[in-house]
Design a protein around this motif. Sequence first.
Motif, PDB file in Angstrom:
ATOM      1  N   ARG A   1     -23.236  -2.864 -49.866  1.00 55.93           N
ATOM      2  CA  ARG A   1     -23.468  -1.940 -48.755  1.00 55.93           C
ATOM      3  C   ARG A   1     -23.097  -0.509 -49.106  1.00 55.93           C
ATOM      4  N   VAL A   2     -22.165  -0.348 -50.034  1.00 55.84           N
ATOM      5  CA  VAL A   2     -21.756   1.001 -50.434  1.00 55.84           C
ATOM      6  C   VAL A   2     -22.285   1.347 -51.822  1.00 55.84           C
ATOM      7  N   GLY A   3     -23.303   0.615 -52.280  1.00 54.56           N
ATOM      8  CA  GLY A   3     -23.960   0.934 -53.538  1.00 54.56           C
ATOM      9  C   GLY A   3     -23.260   0.447 -54.785  1.00 54.56           C
TER      10      GLY A   3
ATOM     11  N   TRP B   1     -10.844   3.528 -32.933  1.00 54.67           N
ATOM     12  CA  TRP B   1     -11.037   4.969 -33.124  1.00 54.67           C
ATOM     13  C   TRP B   1     -11.875   5.252 -34.360  1.00 54.67           C
ATOM     14  N   ALA B   2     -11.625   4.528 -35.460  1.00 59.79           N
ATOM     15  CA  ALA B   2     -12.383   4.736 -36.690  1.00 59.79           C
ATOM     16  C   ALA B   2     -13.860   4.420 -36.466  1.00 59.79           C
ATOM     17  N   TYR B   3     -14.141   3.304 -35.789  1.00 56.87           N
ATOM     18  CA  TYR B   3     -15.528   2.923 -35.516  1.00 56.87           C
ATOM     19  C   TYR B   3     -16.204   3.953 -34.604  1.00 56.87           C
ATOM     20  N   PHE B   4     -15.493   4.375 -33.555  1.00 57.19           N
ATOM     21  CA  PHE B   4     -16.084   5.312 -32.602  1.00 57.19           C
ATOM     22  C   PHE B   4     -16.405   6.648 -33.273  1.00 57.19           C
ATOM     23  N   LEU B   5     -15.456   7.199 -34.016  1.00 58.53           N
ATOM     24  CA  LEU B   5     -15.672   8.492 -34.656  1.00 58.53           C
ATOM     25  C   LEU B   5     -16.766   8.421 -35.708  1.00 58.53           C
ATOM     26  N   PHE B   6     -16.837   7.303 -36.431  1.00 57.84           N
ATOM     27  CA  PHE B   6     -17.887   7.123 -37.439  1.00 57.84           C
ATOM     28  C   PHE B   6     -19.258   7.133 -36.770  1.00 57.84           C
ATOM     29  N   ALA B   7     -19.391   6.371 -35.666  1.00 61.05           N
ATOM     30  CA  ALA B   7     -20.678   6.304 -34.973  1.00 61.05           C
ATOM     31  C   ALA B   7     -21.005   7.610 -34.255  1.00 61.05           C
ATOM     32  N   ALA B   8     -19.981   8.256 -33.668  1.00 57.77           N
ATOM     33  CA  ALA B   8     -20.205   9.506 -32.949  1.00 57.77           C
ATOM     34  C   ALA B   8     -20.653  10.627 -33.882  1.00 57.77           C
ATOM     35  N   SER B   9     -20.339  10.501 -35.161  1.00 55.60           N
ATOM     36  CA  SER B   9     -20.762  11.502 -36.132  1.00 55.60           C
ATOM     37  C   SER B   9     -22.235  11.359 -36.502  1.00 55.60           C
ATOM     38  N   GLY B  10     -22.885  10.324 -35.978  1.00 57.86           N
ATOM     39  CA  GLY B  10     -24.306  10.126 -36.248  1.00 57.86           C
ATOM     40  C   GLY B  10     -24.597   9.149 -37.355  1.00 57.86           C
ATOM     41  N   ARG B  11     -23.567   8.574 -37.957  1.00 59.97           N
ATOM     42  CA  ARG B  11     -23.765   7.616 -39.047  1.00 59.97           C
ATOM     43  C   ARG B  11     -23.644   6.183 -38.528  1.00 59.97           C
ATOM     44  N   GLY B  12     -24.287   5.261 -39.234  1.00 62.50           N
ATOM     45  CA  GLY B  12     -24.149   3.846 -38.926  1.00 62.50           C
ATOM     46  C   GLY B  12     -25.088   3.327 -37.869  1.00 62.50           C
ATOM     47  N   HIS B  13     -25.878   4.191 -37.214  1.00 61.58           N
ATOM     48  CA  HIS B  13     -26.781   3.724 -36.177  1.00 61.58           C
ATOM     49  C   HIS B  13     -27.892   2.869 -36.778  1.00 61.58           C
ATOM     50  N   ASP B  14     -28.363   1.889 -36.004  1.00 64.12           N
ATOM     51  CA  ASP B  14     -29.468   1.085 -36.511  1.00 64.12           C
ATOM     52  C   ASP B  14     -30.788   1.820 -36.271  1.00 64.12           C
ATOM     53  N   ALA B  15     -31.896   1.191 -36.649  1.00 61.42           N
ATOM     54  CA  ALA B  15     -33.194   1.862 -36.599  1.00 61.42           C
ATOM     55  C   ALA B  15     -33.590   2.284 -35.189  1.00 61.42           C
ATOM     56  N   SER B  16     -33.122   1.555 -34.180  1.00 64.84           N
ATOM     57  CA  SER B  16     -33.490   1.872 -32.797  1.00 64.84           C
ATOM     58  C   SER B  16     -32.543   2.886 -32.158  1.00 64.84           C
ATOM     59  N   GLY B  17     -31.521   3.312 -32.897  1.00 61.20           N
ATOM     60  CA  GLY B  17     -30.572   4.287 -32.373  1.00 61.20           C
ATOM     61  C   GLY B  17     -29.320   3.694 -31.780  1.00 61.20           C
TER      62      GLY B  17
ATOM     63  N   PRO C   1     -24.557  -3.396 -34.084  1.00 57.63           N
ATOM     64  CA  PRO C   1     -24.167  -3.030 -32.717  1.00 57.63           C
ATOM     65  C   PRO C   1     -23.327  -4.083 -32.007  1.00 57.63           C
ATOM     66  N   ASN C   2     -23.605  -5.362 -32.253  1.00 59.02           N
ATOM     67  CA  ASN C   2     -22.850  -6.407 -31.556  1.00 59.02           C
ATOM     68  C   ASN C   2     -21.413  -6.517 -32.058  1.00 59.02           C
ATOM     69  N   VAL C   3     -21.182  -6.154 -33.298  1.00 62.36           N
ATOM     70  CA  VAL C   3     -19.815  -6.053 -33.807  1.00 62.36           C
ATOM     71  C   VAL C   3     -19.150  -4.804 -33.239  1.00 62.36           C
ATOM     72  N   PHE C   4     -19.911  -3.729 -33.187  1.00 62.88           N
ATOM     73  CA  PHE C   4     -19.389  -2.449 -32.702  1.00 62.88           C
ATOM     74  C   PHE C   4     -18.874  -2.571 -31.270  1.00 62.88           C
ATOM     75  N   VAL C   5     -19.648  -3.232 -30.397  1.00 64.93           N
ATOM     76  CA  VAL C   5     -19.227  -3.321 -29.000  1.00 64.93           C
ATOM     77  C   VAL C   5     -17.944  -4.123 -28.872  1.00 64.93           C
ATOM     78  N   ARG C   6     -17.745  -5.117 -29.719  1.00 63.35           N
ATOM     79  CA  ARG C   6     -16.509  -5.904 -29.656  1.00 63.35           C
ATOM     80  C   ARG C   6     -15.304  -5.037 -29.975  1.00 63.35           C
ATOM     81  N   ILE C   7     -15.437  -4.196 -30.997  1.00 63.71           N
ATOM     82  CA  ILE C   7     -14.321  -3.332 -31.376  1.00 63.71           C
ATOM     83  C   ILE C   7     -14.057  -2.289 -30.287  1.00 63.71           C
TER      84      ILE C   7
ATOM     85  N   SER D   1     -23.812   1.189 -27.846  1.00 65.93           N
ATOM     86  CA  SER D   1     -24.184   0.105 -28.762  1.00 65.93           C
ATOM     87  C   SER D   1     -25.426  -0.641 -28.285  1.00 65.93           C
ATOM     88  N   GLY D   2     -25.713  -0.547 -26.993  1.00 67.16           N
ATOM     89  CA  GLY D   2     -26.866  -1.243 -26.445  1.00 67.16           C
ATOM     90  C   GLY D   2     -26.694  -2.735 -26.344  1.00 67.16           C
ATOM     91  N   SER D   3     -25.472  -3.214 -26.475  1.00 69.80           N
ATOM     92  CA  SER D   3     -25.216  -4.654 -26.428  1.00 69.80           C
ATOM     93  C   SER D   3     -25.064  -5.107 -24.984  1.00 69.80           C
TER      94      SER D   3
END
Length: 392
Positions: free
Chosen positions: A16-18, A121-137, A146-152, A187-189
């Motif tokens: 995932r990180v190359g 906080w790490a997950y929220f700030l990462f997503a709020a920065s515009g990174r990690g979103h899936d193809a649908s946003g 997204p389903n993991v994200f909503v749990r956190i 997250s849209g979950s």
Amino acid sequence: MLAFVVALAGRFTLVRVGVDVPVVNDVRVPLFLVLLLSLALEAHHAGHRPGEGGGALLGVLALLGYQGLSVLWVPPGTETGPMVGDLCAIAGLLVVYFTLAAWDRDRVTDVTLKLFHVAAWAYFLFAASGRGHDASGRWAAFGGGPNVFVRIMIIGGITSLYLYLRSGERLIWLVPIPAFLFGAIASGSRGGIVALAVTVAVALLAIRPKLDFDRMAKPFALIALVGTVLVITAGPTIADYVQSRFVDATIGQGYASQRDVLFRMALQIFLQRPILGAGLNGFHTVSALGFGERYVHNLPLSIAAEGGSAGLVLLVAAWVGLWRAYQSQPLAERSLEARTAAYCGIFIGATCLFSGDYYDARLMWILLLLAAVRPARARLVPATSVSTLTKS
């Protein structure tokens, strides 16, 4: 802390990180090795310390063992290796957390809940920065979906309440709750939101006799104020997405992400094989729904389809065992840590009715185990024995 990282990492791979490193691509391999070696060294120095509630662990291990055993009757061509590895990983984590809880449950749970808060906080700030979103946003982070994200996010909100109560009701700890709820909606979950509603309903039923509305007025006012500011400033960034996902697709079109198809197929397989089921990962082989639909996204239905009635009995027995172990603690002795872990476990369990596979349920088992297991009480020495020892 190491156990938390292993549990949260899931099936994270270096690809995932190359990075592509044979054997250790699945980070669970090196992390589990270090974790088990650390536990062995700690146990050697600390010695054996019995814990109460061990029957709850045995119930969950019995379920996992039966699921592993079901590879003996899977349909030809079924891939079972990765799933067996997942079950072994869950069992290993539960043994580690049981050992830690038997040593010092409340401290271990306190650290775990605080780490969940940091992770949120790490997950929220990462997503709020515009990174990690899936193809649908839909918001997500670190490749978890997204389903993991909503749990956190929701656990972050629950741990905010925990820190608020633990700090003597300092309002500063309530400020993150609107942000985490915003992230949960982004997250849209839909399953995650329903699971939150279920958890809130359970909590209200439990604390209903103790509700103090005067005491709750100021915290709710703060949360409402911060939430209003957040919606006004950041709401437009997800407004169109929320409209299309929750209103147009869900309410208007009745879109269920094929969950209805998966649930019907799982029920059909259970009715065809009602005693033992189709075996581990047999759902994917029997249903033939294609590569993208490898599991049911509902824990009880998945176990029904692949483990039959025997699996369902073991699942219910595992839940009942955890509940009885938790209930065996006198009400006055149930710590804030244990109660919070129980609510977090209930929330994860509710999300398992809408998304995820067996390994995604690991946090539910861990949190419920932390709520149920505790260090064994020191045995009281009879007064006559103490008198005899003193005289001698």
